[in-house]
Design an enzyme around this catalytic site. Structure first.
Site, PDB file in Angstrom:
ATOM      1  N   PHE A 139       0.315  -1.221  -0.010  1.00  0.00           N
ATOM      2  CA  PHE A 139      -0.213  -0.323   0.594  1.00  0.00           C
ATOM      3  C   PHE A 139       0.555   1.120  -0.004  1.00  0.00           C
ATOM      4  O   PHE A 139       1.263   1.926   0.803  1.00  0.00           O
ATOM      5  CB  PHE A 139      -0.730  -0.267   0.625  1.00  0.00           C
ATOM      6  CG  PHE A 139      -1.745   1.153   1.254  1.00  0.00           C
ATOM      7  CD1 PHE A 139      -3.249   1.362   0.226  1.00  0.00           C
ATOM      8  CD2 PHE A 139      -1.777   2.280   1.676  1.00  0.00           C
ATOM      9  CE1 PHE A 139      -3.740   2.068  -0.279  1.00  0.00           C
ATOM     10  CE2 PHE A 139      -2.534   3.536   1.664  1.00  0.00           C
ATOM     11  CZ  PHE A 139      -3.401   3.567   0.671  1.00  0.00           C
ATOM     12  N   LYS A 169       2.786   9.983   8.391  1.00  0.00           N
ATOM     13  CA  LYS A 169       1.697   8.708   9.603  1.00  0.00           C
ATOM     14  C   LYS A 169       2.145   9.908  10.574  1.00  0.00           C
ATOM     15  O   LYS A 169       1.994  10.643  11.918  1.00  0.00           O
ATOM     16  CB  LYS A 169       1.573   7.708  10.047  1.00  0.00           C
ATOM     17  CG  LYS A 169       0.448   7.332   8.702  1.00  0.00           C
ATOM     18  CD  LYS A 169       0.599   5.576   8.423  1.00  0.00           C
ATOM     19  CE  LYS A 169      -0.517   5.256   7.027  1.00  0.00           C
ATOM     20  NZ  LYS A 169      -1.773   5.752   7.262  1.00  0.00           N
ATOM     21  N   ASP A 221       9.397   2.301   1.488  1.00  0.00           N
ATOM     22  CA  ASP A 221       8.667   3.580   2.141  1.00  0.00           C
ATOM     23  C   ASP A 221       7.742   3.071   3.730  1.00  0.00           C
ATOM     24  O   ASP A 221       7.791   2.321   3.929  1.00  0.00           O
ATOM     25  CB  ASP A 221       6.927   3.210   1.557  1.00  0.00           C
ATOM     26  CG  ASP A 221       6.232   3.395   2.233  1.00  0.00           C
ATOM     27  OD1 ASP A 221       5.687   4.431   2.725  1.00  0.00           O
ATOM     28  OD2 ASP A 221       4.586   3.407   1.176  1.00  0.00           O
TER      29      ASP A 221
HETATM   30  C1  LIG Z   1       2.587   1.854   3.794  1.00  0.00           C
HETATM   31  C2  LIG Z   1       1.903   3.231   3.367  1.00  0.00           C
HETATM   32  N1  LIG Z   1       2.359   3.917   2.773  1.00  0.00           N
HETATM   33  C3  LIG Z   1       1.892   4.805   1.984  1.00  0.00           C
HETATM   34  C4  LIG Z   1       0.328   6.099   2.993  1.00  0.00           C
HETATM   35  C5  LIG Z   1      -0.737   7.139   1.941  1.00  0.00           C
HETATM   36  O1  LIG Z   1      -0.303   7.760   3.771  1.00  0.00           O
HETATM   37  P1  LIG Z   1      -1.468   8.458   3.487  1.00  0.00           P
HETATM   38  O2  LIG Z   1      -2.833   7.947   3.659  1.00  0.00           O
HETATM   39  O3  LIG Z   1      -0.871   9.847   4.142  1.00  0.00           O
HETATM   40  O4  LIG Z   1      -1.710   9.305   2.064  1.00  0.00           O
HETATM   41  C6  LIG Z   1      -0.014   4.642   3.220  1.00  0.00           C
HETATM   42  C7  LIG Z   1      -1.298   5.161   3.952  1.00  0.00           C
HETATM   43  O5  LIG Z   1      -1.384   4.693   5.187  1.00  0.00           O
HETATM   44  C8  LIG Z   1       0.404   3.684   4.148  1.00  0.00           C
HETATM   45  O6  LIG Z   1       0.044   2.190   4.851  1.00  0.00           O
END
Ligand SMILES: Cc1ncc(COP(=O)(O)O)c(C=O)c1O
Length: 405
Positions: free
Chosen positions: A136, A250, A221
Site C-alpha cells: 500500500f 503518519k 516506504d
Molecule cells: C505504507 C504506506 N504508504 C503510504 C500510505 C499513504 O499515506 P496517506 O494516506 O497519508 O497518503 C499509507 C497509508 O496507510 C501507508 O500505510
C-alpha cells in the site's frame, strides 16, 4: 441510526471506510469519546498517525505557540521550523536531503519522481518502478499503480505507465522483474495495510544487493512503519541496510498532516523547478512534527514500543492456545495483527467496538492494532480483556452455526 451517521451517509461519497458506527468528539491519550459520552480505547490511532495519542500536551502547546507566530509562508522564503525538522530527520536517518510534503501518497509520488529523474540522468532514461503485490503506497493514480492490489486498480484503468507489481518477500520474482527500463524498487519494510507482513530475515539485504548490482535505487516506504512504530526508529534498521530514498508520514505529525521524502546524495537529483508544494513544510505542521520526533527520542518511545509491543504480541500469541479461530499473530513493536481462520474481521472489530475498543479490520479475516506509542501496560491489559470477550463471542457463534449444520 445516529443523527450524525445519517447526515454522513447523505453527504459523503461512500468509499466503504466507515465500518464502525461511532461518532468521535474528543480524545485524550489512548482514549476517545463518542457523541453520547462513551469511552473507547483507541488502537487505531488515526491509522497509526497519532503517535503521541490524542491531544498530547506537547502538541497542543506547539500548535498554540506556532499558530500565534506563523502558520504558512511559501517555498519562496526560508522558515525555521522546516529547517529544524529537516535536521532532525536527516540526522536520525543518515540520509542527505529532504523534501517535506503533506501526505504519505504525496511523499511516495515525490520519491518516484526523484527515481525517474535519476533514471533519466544516470540509467539511460529508465523509468519503471517495481513494487510488491499486497502493498500500500497511497491513493493517487500513480500510487494506485504502485499499490499491488488489483481491486484498487481495476476501476481506474488506464493507470500511469511504468509500474510493475511482484510478490512480496520473493527475491527471485524481484530479480526476474528488473529490466533495462527499471529505475527503482519501492517496498514497505513491513507491509502494513496488507495485513502486517514481515519479510524473511534477509529479504531487504538481498533487495539492497540487487539494487546495488543493477545500479538502481531502493525506495523504502516507512510511512506506516517509521518514527518508532515497530520498535526501531526506522523499521529497516532491523535489516542493517539503508535505502537510497525513504518516505515518512503518519506518526511523524502526531495527528497533523505532514510527510516527507528523504534521499542520499546520489539519489537527491532534483533541480530547480522539479518539485513544489503550497503547504509542504509549512511552519505549523513542521513545528509539530519536530516536537513529536524530539519527544519520541527524548522519552525513548521507540524502546517503549519495542517492550510494550513485545509483551502485547506474546499475549496475542497465547490466544492461539485458547481459541481455534485464532490462526496467526504477526508484527513488530506496536504494529500488530491477528489473523483468524474465518472471515470475521468486520464482526470482530464491531464486537470490540461495542465493548469499548477500536481496532482496525482488514477483511476478510485479519484485525490490526496500532495504538499510540505512549500506550501503557494497563491499557494493553484492558484491551486484552475486551478482545478476549469479542473472540469468545465469535467462537461461540462459530460453534453454534457448526452445531446447527
Ligand atoms: C505504507 C504506506 N504508504 C503510504 C500510505 C499513504 O499515506 P496517506 O494516506 O497519508 O497518503 C499509507 C497509508 O496507510 C501507508 O500505510
Amino acid at each position: 441510526m445516529n443523527h450524525w451517521v445519517e447526515l454522513d451517509k447523505r453527504y459523503f461519497m461512500d468509499t466503504g471506510h466507515r465500518r464502525l458506527e461511532v461518532t468521535l468528539v474528543r480524545g485524550e491519550g489512548a482514549r476517545v469519546w463518542d457523541d453520547a459520552g462513551r469511552e473507547y480505547l483507541d488502537f487505531i490511532a488515526g491509522w497509526a498517525a497519532c503517535s503521541l495519542g490524542h491531544c498530547h500536551p506537547v502538541i497542543q502547546e506547539v500548535i498554540r505557540e506556532q499558530a500565534s507566530r506563523l502558520i504558512l509562508a511559501s517555498l519562496d522564503v526560508y522558515t525555521t521550523p522546516q529547517i529544524e525538522l529537516a535536521e532532525l530527520l536527516l540526522s536520525t536517518s543518515g540520509l542527505a536531503k529532504i523534501f517535506i510534503c503533506n501526505s504519505g501518497a504525496e511523499a511516495n509520488e515525490g520519491a518516484v519522481k526523484l527515481a525517474r529523474k535519476y533514471g533519466k540522468l544516470h540509467l539511460s532514461g529508465a523509468y519503471e518502478v517495481i513494487s510488491a503485490l499486497k502493498s500500500f503506497h497511497g491513493r493517487t493514480l500513480a500510487m494506485v499503480a504502485a499499490t499491488g492490489k488489483p481491486e484498487y486498480q481495476a476501476p481506474f484503468t488506464p493507470l500511469p505507465e511504468g509500474f510493475t507489481n511482484v510478490p512480496y518477500n520473493d527475491i527471485a520474482a524481484l530479480r526476474a522483474a528488473v529490466r533495462e527500463r527499471t529505475c527503482a524498487i519501492l517496498l514497505e519494510p513491513i507491509q502494513g495495510e496488507g495485513g502486517v507482513r514481515i519479510p524473511s530475515e534477509h529479504y531487504l539485504q538481498e533487495v539492497r544487493a540487487l539494487c546495488d548490482e543493477r545500479g538502481i535505487l531502493l525506495i523504502l516506504d516507512e510511512v506506516q512503519t517509521g518514527c518508532g512504530r515497530t520498535g526501531t526508529l526506522w523499521a529497516h534498521e532491523y535489516s542493517g541496510i539503508r535505502p537510497d530514498i525513504m518516505t515518512v508520514g503518519k506518526g511523524l505529525g502526531g495527528g497533523v498532516p505532514i510527510a516527507a521524502f528523504l534521499a542520499n546524495e546520489r539519489a537527491a537529483c532534483f533541480g530547480p523547478g522539479d518539485h513544489g508544494s503550497t503547504y509542504g513544510g509549512n511552519p505549523l505542521c513542521s513545528a509539530v512534527a519536530a516536537a513529536v520526533l524530539r519527544f519520541i527520542l527524548k522519552e525513548d518511545l521507540v524502546g517503549h514500543a519495542a517492550r510494550v509491543g513485545g509483551d502485547f504480541r506474546e499475549r496475542l500469541l497465547a490466544l492461539r492456545g485458547k481459541w481455534d479461530i485464532v490462526k496467526e499473530v504477526r508484527g513488530r513493536g506496536l504494529l500488530l495483527a491477528v489473523e483468524f481462520t474465518r472471515p470475521v474481521a468486520l464482526a470482530m472489530a464491531q464486537a470490540c467496538c461495542e465493548r469499548g475498543l477500536l481496532v482496525n479490520p482488514i477483511p476478510p479475516q485479519t484485525i490490526r492494532f496500532m495504538p499510540p506509542l505512549i500506550i501503557g501496560r494497563s491499557e494493553v491489559d484492558q484491551a486484552m480483556v475486551i478482545l478476549e470477550g469479542a473472540i469468545n463471542q465469535m467462537a461461540q457463534v462459530a460453534a453454534s452455526s457448526e452445531g446447527a449444520r
